[in-house]
Design a protein around this motif. Sequence first.
Motif, short mmCIF file in Angstrom:
data_model
loop_
_atom_site.label_atom_id
_atom_site.label_comp_id
_atom_site.label_asym_id
_atom_site.label_seq_id
_atom_site.Cartn_x
_atom_site.Cartn_y
_atom_site.Cartn_z
N GLN A 172 0.82 -1.21 0.00
CA GLN A 172 0.00 0.00 0.00
C GLN A 172 0.86 1.26 0.00
N GLU A 176 1.12 4.17 -2.80
CA GLU A 176 0.72 5.56 -2.53
C GLU A 176 1.86 6.55 -2.73
N LEU A 182 -3.18 6.89 -5.13
CA LEU A 182 -4.37 7.60 -4.65
C LEU A 182 -5.02 8.45 -5.75
N ASP A 246 0.79 11.23 -2.05
CA ASP A 246 0.48 11.27 -0.62
C ASP A 246 1.56 12.03 0.16
#
Length: 281
Positions: A172, A176, A182, A246
């Motif tokens: 993850q 990101e 995202l 992010d």
Amino acid sequence: GGPHCKARCEVYPRTKDVKRFKVPDDKVPWKVPFPEYSPPSFTTETVLSGPYYADPDICSGKGEITKWNEIDGKVSRVSFEGKYEVVEGLPLNPVGRTGLKHRGCLGRWGPNHAADPIVTRWKRTDDDQIVKGEDGKPVMQFVSVQRRDNGEWAIPGGMVDPGDLVSATIKQEFGEEALNSLEMSEDDKKEMHIMIEEFLSNGDQVYEGYVDDPRNTDNAWMETTAYHFHDHDGTKVGQFNLHAGDDAMAVQWMDCNSAINLYASHKSFLQEAAKRIDASW
Ligand code: RP5
Ligand code: MG
Ligand code: MG
């Protein structure tokens, strides 16, 4: 773990004037007497406001934590460094004094668990020759992100959410921070997931333990599990289209050697990764 340095930085991260009590090298271990030691207490307003990632403010009697050194529901309060002490109701940093009490900007009392994906390839010339360092060994490059909080270059790691597996956080956070998942279209995301499943599944665990992170305090600290994924022939990571997202403001393939300067104790994780594949350092 050894002595920490970044965890004793003078000004606490993300503040202008929160200063740590100065702790000389020899006074870091708790077992060394330091009668003058009177560190200030500091916890950010954000953490005190009780976001999902934070514990209750047990100091102001707003809740209780009883499961120190245990799995507490979905939250692991277990340290990789062994059993930590709890003094006057607060867990003690296993490495020693940091010059600051309470949580700073960390959500959890005690260990705050993170995961770090170390993604590497050999450095190659335009005509595909592997580049050698001064020691005659091949130069390793890793996917490095520039952190938005302080501008330092780092491994694209992140916090392990309660109940999550380290392997899930690894995928993850890489998605990101290094691929900007995202802000991807659903189709691109699907494609990315396939590549990530393929390449970020069977890594080599190069580190598990305390991180010398500038956010650490006497009662809250970072710990991580770092996995190394090396693309020997350069055919898999080449497919990744690096794009910062992010909490990363830039991303790049960075050459690794002993002169590298990285966030927290990330350099030592890379040194271990380089050693395992006999890369230049
Ligand atoms: C470091 O902080 C860990 O090694 C990991 O890279 C990182 C996790 O925190 P955030 O990136 O989510 O701030 O101690
Ligand atoms: Mg992140
Ligand atoms: Mg991060």
